[in-house]
Design a protein around this motif. Structure first.
Motif, PDB file in Angstrom:
ATOM      1  N   GLY A 148      73.696  13.805  40.584  1.00 18.28           N
ATOM      2  CA  GLY A 148      72.636  13.024  39.964  1.00 18.28           C
ATOM      3  C   GLY A 148      71.961  12.155  40.996  1.00 18.28           C
ATOM      4  N   VAL A 149      70.660  12.289  41.137  1.00 17.11           N
ATOM      5  CA  VAL A 149      69.895  11.541  42.142  1.00 17.11           C
ATOM      6  C   VAL A 149      69.021  10.530  41.399  1.00 17.11           C
ATOM      7  CG1 VAL A 149      68.291  11.701  44.071  1.00 17.11           C
ATOM      8  CG2 VAL A 149      69.895  13.575  43.630  1.00 17.11           C
ATOM      9  N   ILE A 150      69.281   9.248  41.641  1.00 16.41           N
ATOM     10  CA  ILE A 150      68.521   8.189  40.975  1.00 16.41           C
ATOM     11  C   ILE A 150      67.522   7.624  41.974  1.00 16.41           C
ATOM     12  CG2 ILE A 150      68.640   5.969  39.798  1.00 16.41           C
ATOM     13  CD1 ILE A 150      71.445   6.720  38.872  1.00 16.41           C
ATOM     14  N   GLY A 151      66.246   7.882  41.720  1.00 11.70           N
ATOM     15  CA  GLY A 151      65.189   7.524  42.663  1.00 11.70           C
ATOM     16  C   GLY A 151      64.731   8.764  43.404  1.00 11.70           C
ATOM     17  N   LEU A 152      63.497   9.209  43.130  1.00 14.82           N
ATOM     18  CA  LEU A 152      63.012  10.475  43.676  1.00 14.82           C
ATOM     19  C   LEU A 152      61.771  10.272  44.530  1.00 14.82           C
ATOM     20  CD1 LEU A 152      63.623  12.570  40.451  1.00 14.82           C
ATOM     21  CD2 LEU A 152      64.921  12.729  42.594  1.00 14.82           C
ATOM     22  N   GLY A 153      61.848   9.249  45.400  1.00 14.18           N
ATOM     23  CA  GLY A 153      60.836   9.085  46.422  1.00 14.18           C
ATOM     24  C   GLY A 153      61.114  10.033  47.576  1.00 14.18           C
ATOM     25  N   ALA A 154      60.599   9.694  48.754  1.00  8.08           N
ATOM     26  CA  ALA A 154      60.743  10.585  49.912  1.00  8.08           C
ATOM     27  C   ALA A 154      62.212  10.825  50.256  1.00  8.08           C
ATOM     28  CB  ALA A 154      60.006   9.987  51.117  1.00  8.08           C
ATOM     29  N   GLN A 157      64.125  12.803  47.276  1.00  8.65           N
ATOM     30  CA  GLN A 157      63.741  14.220  47.226  1.00  8.65           C
ATOM     31  C   GLN A 157      64.317  14.990  48.405  1.00  8.65           C
ATOM     32  OE1 GLN A 157      59.863  15.594  46.053  1.00  8.65           O
ATOM     33  NE2 GLN A 157      59.315  13.603  45.189  1.00  8.65           N
ATOM     34  N   ARG A 158      64.367  14.351  49.568  1.00 10.74           N
ATOM     35  CA  ARG A 158      64.937  15.046  50.738  1.00 10.74           C
ATOM     36  C   ARG A 158      66.430  15.297  50.537  1.00 10.74           C
ATOM     37  NH1 ARG A 158      62.256  15.487  55.622  1.00 10.74           N
ATOM     38  NH2 ARG A 158      63.526  16.399  57.270  1.00 10.74           N
ATOM     39  N   PHE A 159      67.127  14.281  50.009  1.00  9.54           N
ATOM     40  CA  PHE A 159      68.559  14.448  49.714  1.00  9.54           C
ATOM     41  C   PHE A 159      68.749  15.561  48.683  1.00  9.54           C
ATOM     42  CE2 PHE A 159      72.130  13.512  46.921  1.00  9.54           C
ATOM     43  CZ  PHE A 159      73.183  13.502  47.832  1.00  9.54           C
ATOM     44  N   ALA A 160      67.901  15.563  47.647  1.00 12.70           N
ATOM     45  CA  ALA A 160      68.004  16.590  46.604  1.00 12.70           C
ATOM     46  C   ALA A 160      67.831  17.990  47.189  1.00 12.70           C
ATOM     47  CB  ALA A 160      66.952  16.330  45.522  1.00 12.70           C
ATOM     48  N   LEU A 171      70.296  16.925  39.176  1.00 11.30           N
ATOM     49  CA  LEU A 171      69.658  16.171  38.107  1.00 11.30           C
ATOM     50  C   LEU A 171      68.994  14.948  38.731  1.00 11.30           C
ATOM     51  CD1 LEU A 171      72.457  16.128  35.368  1.00 11.30           C
ATOM     52  CD2 LEU A 171      70.627  17.806  35.710  1.00 11.30           C
ATOM     53  N   GLY A 172      67.805  14.610  38.267  1.00  5.67           N
ATOM     54  CA  GLY A 172      67.095  13.475  38.845  1.00  5.67           C
ATOM     55  C   GLY A 172      66.581  12.529  37.787  1.00  5.67           C
ATOM     56  N   PHE A 173      66.611  11.243  38.108  1.00  6.03           N
ATOM     57  CA  PHE A 173      66.009  10.230  37.235  1.00  6.03           C
ATOM     58  C   PHE A 173      65.075   9.368  38.058  1.00  6.03           C
ATOM     59  CE2 PHE A 173      65.776   5.873  35.672  1.00  6.03           C
ATOM     60  CZ  PHE A 173      65.290   6.085  34.386  1.00  6.03           C
ATOM     61  N   ASP A 174      63.824   9.327  37.660  1.00 14.50           N
ATOM     62  CA  ASP A 174      62.830   8.442  38.265  1.00 14.50           C
ATOM     63  C   ASP A 174      61.622   8.419  37.341  1.00 14.50           C
ATOM     64  OD1 ASP A 174      60.773   7.209  39.733  1.00 14.50           O
ATOM     65  OD2 ASP A 174      61.610   7.888  41.639  1.00 14.50           O
ATOM     66  N   PRO A 175      61.405   7.307  36.629  1.00 12.10           N
ATOM     67  CA  PRO A 175      60.297   7.277  35.667  1.00 12.10           C
ATOM     68  C   PRO A 175      58.917   7.341  36.312  1.00 12.10           C
ATOM     69  CG  PRO A 175      61.354   5.113  35.837  1.00 12.10           C
ATOM     70  CD  PRO A 175      62.199   6.068  36.611  1.00 12.10           C
ATOM     71  N   TYR A 176      58.847   7.166  37.640  1.00 16.41           N
ATOM     72  CA  TYR A 176      57.542   7.125  38.312  1.00 16.41           C
ATOM     73  C   TYR A 176      57.230   8.396  39.100  1.00 16.41           C
ATOM     74  CZ  TYR A 176      58.459   2.240  37.255  1.00 16.41           C
ATOM     75  OH  TYR A 176      58.779   1.081  36.604  1.00 16.41           O
ATOM     76  N   LEU A 180      57.449  17.101  40.902  1.00 14.16           N
ATOM     77  CA  LEU A 180      58.735  17.315  41.562  1.00 14.16           C
ATOM     78  C   LEU A 180      59.000  18.801  41.770  1.00 14.16           C
ATOM     79  CD1 LEU A 180      60.815  14.688  39.581  1.00 14.16           C
ATOM     80  CD2 LEU A 180      60.150  14.557  41.990  1.00 14.16           C
ATOM     81  N   PRO A 181      59.766  19.147  42.805  1.00 12.27           N
ATOM     82  CA  PRO A 181      60.105  20.558  43.024  1.00 12.27           C
ATOM     83  C   PRO A 181      60.968  21.101  41.885  1.00 12.27           C
ATOM     84  CG  PRO A 181      61.306  19.134  44.542  1.00 12.27           C
ATOM     85  CD  PRO A 181      60.318  18.266  43.856  1.00 12.27           C
ATOM     86  N   SER A 182      60.955  22.414  41.752  1.00  4.44           N
ATOM     87  CA  SER A 182      61.592  23.061  40.600  1.00  4.44           C
ATOM     88  C   SER A 182      63.111  22.912  40.597  1.00  4.44           C
ATOM     89  CB  SER A 182      61.234  24.551  40.577  1.00  4.44           C
ATOM     90  OG  SER A 182      61.666  25.177  41.769  1.00  4.44           O
ATOM     91  N   TYR A 183      63.723  22.671  41.761  1.00  4.65           N
ATOM     92  CA  TYR A 183      65.187  22.573  41.791  1.00  4.65           C
ATOM     93  C   TYR A 183      65.710  21.215  41.314  1.00  4.65           C
ATOM     94  CZ  TYR A 183      63.955  20.708  46.423  1.00  4.65           C
ATOM     95  OH  TYR A 183      63.379  20.000  47.447  1.00  4.65           O
TER      96      TYR A 183
END
Length: 306
Positions: A148-154, A157-160, A171-176, A180-183
């Motif tokens: 689970g990745v909380i925060g999908l900035g630069a 997303q790179r970690f993901a 799984l990602g959570f970021d309301p802003y 986002l990429p399909s994975y």
């Protein structure tokens, strides 16, 4: 007072490539461990037109001490050490080197995740002490597990992307976050707590998410979850995490940031074999140092040259 307008750097240095951009300015350094009071004093003395923030906090007092101040530029991506409300009230833009340290921090997060899953630190210590634990040790295989990745900035997303490359479900959570990429499968936090085998924090610290990792949220997580934090220490209730580690609800934690920095000694985390620690150096690489310095200088100049 200098003949040239002043850039104040709340640190002891700036990359030569960044300094090369600032030839029309005098650069004043606050030192390795600047204090808020020291920064205010330097603002009074030099009346900078720009502050590049590396260490310590920059608040209303510093802004009021520098009537010529036109911009505050973060040497990095996290701006929580800058009083943005005070800056906005004074019409001073706050800019950040977003993405300049993304590779460095994402790599540190992956390193901490792997160190936890593979017991790297503990096995190393056992080997140096002359032990051979092959018959008794089993590591965690990350392929097929959910992160689970909380925060999908630069950075997030790179970690993901790296986690996806290892065969992990992301799984990602970021309301802003948008586009986002399909994975990355976006979910709400309740789903993330329930389904993630590992959780990595990559969000800024705000009043709304302080102590996001708490006794309550840890109780909602899978037993044996791994917690990784390369963002801000205030995102974690450290007492609750320690209790969850000791009870076994959290299998291990890899931490690069802490509620109080530098970390106080002795600290409750010291000596805990299932907590891997690093001194907030995720973004500290030779490459990121140059990228962040150049971006901080360019961002400040862009405001000054409007």
């Amino acid at each position: 007072m200098s003949q040239k307008p002043v850039f104040l750097v709340t640190g002891s240095d700036l990359a030569p490539q960044a300094l090369a951009l600032l030839g029309d300015y005098e650069v004043v350094y606050a030192g390795k461990t600047p204090t808020e009071e020291g920064i205010v004093a330097l603002c009074k003395q030099h009346d900078p037109v720009a502050i590049i923030v590396r260490y310590s906090k920059v608040g209303a007092a510093a802004m009021d001490a520098a009537p010529s101040l036109k911009v505050i530029s973060k040497h990095g991506s996290g701006t929580d050490t800058i009083d943005k409300v005070a800056a906005a009230a004074r019409g001073i833009p706050v800019v950040a080197a977003v993405g300049a340290n993304a590779a460095a921090v994402a790599e540190q997060a992956l390193a901490l995740l792997l160190a936890c899953a593979k017991s790297v630190v503990g096995l190393n210590e056992r080997m140096h002490a002359g032990h051979w634990d092959k018959a008794t040790h089993k590591s965690v295989e990350l392929e097929g597990r959910t992160v689970g990745v909380i925060g999908l900035g630069a950075i997030g997303q790179r970690f993901a992307r790296m986690a996806d490359a290892m065969g992990m479900r992301v799984l990602g959570f970021d309301p802003y976050a948008k586009d986002l990429p399909s994975y990355i499968t976006t979910v709400d936090l309740d789903t993330l707590w329930r389904e993630a085998d590992a959780i990595s924090l990559h969000c800024p610290l705000t009043p709304d998410n302080a102590r996001l990792i708490s006794a309550q949220t840890l109780a909602a997580c899978k037993p044996g979850v791994i917690i990784v934090n390369t963002a801000r220490g205030g995102l974690i209730d450290e007492d609750a995490l320690l209790e969850a580690i000791r009870s076994g609800r959290v299998a291990s934690a890899g931490l690069d940031s802490f509620a109080i920095e530098p970390m106080t000694a002795p600290h409750p985390f010291h000596g805990e074999p299932r907590i891997v620690l690093s001194p907030h150096i995720g973004g500290v690489t030779a490459d990121a140092y140059v990228k962040m310095g150049v971006a901080a200088a360019q961002n400040a100049l862009a405001v000054l040259n409007r």
